[in-house]
Every structure is written in C-alpha cells, then in structure tokens.
Design a protein around this motif. Structure first.
Motif, short mmCIF file in Angstrom:
data_model
loop_
_atom_site.label_atom_id
_atom_site.label_comp_id
_atom_site.label_asym_id
_atom_site.label_seq_id
_atom_site.Cartn_x
_atom_site.Cartn_y
_atom_site.Cartn_z
N MET A 1 15.47 -2.39 -14.50
CA MET A 1 14.48 -1.36 -13.01
C MET A 1 16.01 -1.71 -12.38
SD MET A 1 11.96 -0.40 -14.50
CE MET A 1 11.15 -0.13 -12.64
N PRO A 2 16.27 -1.08 -11.26
CA PRO A 2 16.44 -0.57 -10.29
C PRO A 2 16.32 -1.70 -8.87
CG PRO A 2 15.84 1.88 -10.35
CD PRO A 2 15.01 0.12 -11.50
N ASP A 3 17.56 -1.72 -8.16
CA ASP A 3 17.45 -2.66 -7.29
C ASP A 3 16.61 -2.23 -6.30
OD1 ASP A 3 18.34 -4.24 -4.80
OD2 ASP A 3 19.98 -3.46 -4.72
N PRO A 4 15.90 -3.35 -5.95
CA PRO A 4 14.46 -2.60 -5.18
C PRO A 4 14.59 -1.88 -3.54
CG PRO A 4 13.97 -5.63 -5.80
CD PRO A 4 15.43 -4.77 -6.47
N SER A 5 15.89 -1.69 -2.91
CA SER A 5 16.72 -1.38 -2.23
C SER A 5 16.68 0.54 -2.77
CB SER A 5 17.63 -1.91 -1.71
OG SER A 5 18.99 -2.20 -2.99
N SER A 6 17.15 0.10 -3.61
CA SER A 6 17.51 1.73 -3.95
C SER A 6 16.07 2.73 -4.09
CB SER A 6 18.04 1.02 -5.30
OG SER A 6 17.22 1.21 -6.53
N TRP A 7 14.89 1.84 -3.97
CA TRP A 7 14.09 3.26 -3.90
C TRP A 7 13.82 3.64 -2.76
CZ3 TRP A 7 11.43 3.14 -8.49
CH2 TRP A 7 12.19 1.81 -9.09
N LEU A 8 13.14 5.32 -3.45
CA LEU A 8 13.35 6.42 -2.25
C LEU A 8 11.44 6.51 -1.41
CD1 LEU A 8 14.64 9.24 -4.29
CD2 LEU A 8 15.70 7.99 -2.52
N HIS A 9 10.83 6.15 -2.06
CA HIS A 9 9.65 5.62 -1.75
C HIS A 9 8.53 4.73 -2.01
CE1 HIS A 9 10.59 9.96 0.70
NE2 HIS A 9 10.96 9.88 -1.10
N ALA A 10 7.46 4.51 -1.48
CA ALA A 10 6.63 3.71 -1.84
C ALA A 10 5.12 3.73 -1.05
CB ALA A 10 6.72 2.03 -1.69
N ALA A 11 4.28 3.34 -1.97
CA ALA A 11 2.93 4.00 -0.74
C ALA A 11 2.14 3.28 -2.16
CB ALA A 11 1.97 5.47 -2.77
N THR A 12 0.72 2.82 -1.21
CA THR A 12 0.48 2.10 -2.14
C THR A 12 -1.64 2.37 -1.69
OG1 THR A 12 1.04 -0.42 -0.50
CG2 THR A 12 -1.10 -0.44 -1.21
N ALA A 13 -2.46 2.35 -2.76
CA ALA A 13 -3.91 2.89 -3.30
C ALA A 13 -4.68 1.39 -3.08
CB ALA A 13 -4.04 3.78 -4.44
N THR A 14 -5.80 1.49 -3.05
CA THR A 14 -6.93 0.73 -3.02
C THR A 14 -8.11 1.00 -3.69
OG1 THR A 14 -6.09 -1.38 -1.77
CG2 THR A 14 -8.38 -0.90 -2.85
N ALA A 15 -8.77 1.31 -4.84
CA ALA A 15 -9.79 1.79 -5.71
C ALA A 15 -10.83 0.41 -5.67
CB ALA A 15 -10.02 2.05 -6.31
N ALA A 16 -12.47 0.73 -4.74
CA ALA A 16 -13.24 -0.42 -4.71
C ALA A 16 -14.61 -0.03 -3.93
CB ALA A 16 -13.11 -1.69 -4.11
N GLY A 17 -15.15 -0.16 -4.21
CA GLY A 17 -17.04 0.49 -3.98
C GLY A 17 -16.96 1.55 -4.34
N GLY A 18 -16.18 2.57 -5.04
CA GLY A 18 -16.97 3.55 -5.43
C GLY A 18 -15.83 4.61 -5.01
N HIS A 19 -14.51 4.37 -4.28
CA HIS A 19 -13.38 5.53 -3.30
C HIS A 19 -12.10 4.97 -3.63
CE1 HIS A 19 -17.23 5.84 -0.79
NE2 HIS A 19 -16.90 7.02 -0.38
N VAL A 20 -11.29 5.15 -4.08
CA VAL A 20 -9.87 5.02 -3.43
C VAL A 20 -9.22 5.92 -2.38
CG1 VAL A 20 -9.13 7.66 -4.86
CG2 VAL A 20 -8.24 5.09 -5.11
N ARG A 21 -8.56 5.17 -1.56
CA ARG A 21 -7.64 5.50 -0.99
C ARG A 21 -6.61 4.88 -0.15
NH1 ARG A 21 -6.80 1.17 2.35
NH2 ARG A 21 -8.57 -0.28 2.49
N THR A 22 -5.55 5.73 -0.31
CA THR A 22 -4.17 5.40 0.07
C THR A 22 -4.21 4.72 1.60
OG1 THR A 22 -3.33 7.41 0.87
CG2 THR A 22 -2.37 6.52 -1.20
N ASP A 23 -3.18 3.77 1.48
CA ASP A 23 -3.43 2.60 3.00
C ASP A 23 -2.99 3.32 4.26
OD1 ASP A 23 -4.12 0.86 1.02
OD2 ASP A 23 -2.12 -0.40 1.30
N ASP A 24 -1.87 4.19 3.91
CA ASP A 24 -2.17 5.00 5.35
C ASP A 24 -3.08 6.67 5.73
OD1 ASP A 24 -1.41 7.50 3.31
OD2 ASP A 24 0.27 7.35 3.24
N GLY A 25 -3.90 6.03 4.56
CA GLY A 25 -4.70 7.53 4.98
C GLY A 25 -4.45 8.82 4.96
#
Length: 141
Positions: A1-25
């Motif tokens: 895998m590439p060096d972590p500093s080479s990633w262009l974008h990142a996102a986080t999402a959480t699925a729980a309680g019948g919903h999914v959401r990205t951490d940025d809303g």
C-alpha cells in the motif's frame, strides 16, 4: 500500500441503530434491517450501487476532461447484485456503464477505459483494493 501521506482524501462513516452517516454530516440515511424486514431504508445493494456510481463518476469526469470539454455530461449507471455462496458468504456483482453526450464511439471507449484504470475497483484487477476488518477499541475504556 502507498505511504499514508500520499492519500488524497479520506472519509469516515458509521452505521448503527438503523442509520448510516458520514462523520462530516454530508450523508445521513436510514438503513434496511435484516432483523426487522418491515423497516424502510437503503439496502446494502443500493449502497454498493450508489458508491460505485459515485466513485466511477468521479474517475470518468476526470478522464473526460482529457478527452472533451463536455465532462459535465458524463453519466454513470451502476447495478449491484448480492448473492450468497454455499458457505453463506455474500458475493457482489457490480456492473457499471458510462455515457457522455457528444462523444464519438471511439472517444467514449477511451473514456471508459481511462476511467476504469483510474479507480482502485478496476474491472481488470481485483488486487487493487484491500479491506481490513478489526475489533474496535471499547468506547468505555
């Protein structure tokens, strides 16, 4: 895998309680539940289709910018199907198509090939992506 500093974008999402959401809303939606079939919400195959359409659209618009000034007309349609193997594991089959107004058949073929090579979920190479599943640290620590 590439060096972590080479990633262009990142996102986080959480699925729980019948919903999914990205951490940025930016995305928040209900999920269908295998335990409560009467619940309404997106199914895994709908989420896969939307994710692949979004990813491939991003790549196709980038590729179209090198071929034509009509990049804004790019449309991607993705169909995702889920099945189960005899051992109970899910399998996914995703088919995507790219169209763009005003391109010759040769230009459209070039666009499709270029876009397919850009994204890590290429139709030719299943080794370009990796999924790692680990246990989460306990939130009560």
């Amino acid at each position: 895998m590439p060096d972590p500093s080479s990633w262009l974008h990142a996102a986080t999402a959480t699925a729980a309680g019948g919903h999914v959401r990205t951490d940025d809303g930016e995305l928040s939606t209900a999920l269908a539940s295998p335990l409560a079939p009467h619940c309404t919400g997106l199914t895994p195959e709908q989420l896969l289709a939307a994710a692949f359409a979004s990813c491939l659209h991003h790549a196709a618009v980038e590729a179209a910018g090198e071929i034509t000034d009509e990049a804004h007309t790019v449309q991607v349609r993705a169909e995702a199907r889920l099945g189960r193997d005899d051992d109970g594991r899910y399998r996914a089959d995703v088919h995507a198509s790219i169209s763009s107004t005003g391109l010759t058949p040769a230009q459209l073929t070039e666009l499709v090939e270029h876009a397919d090579r850009l994204w890590p979920f290429s139709s030719d190479d299943a080794s370009r992506h990796r999924l790692t599943v680990t246990r989460a640290d306990s939130p009560n620590r």
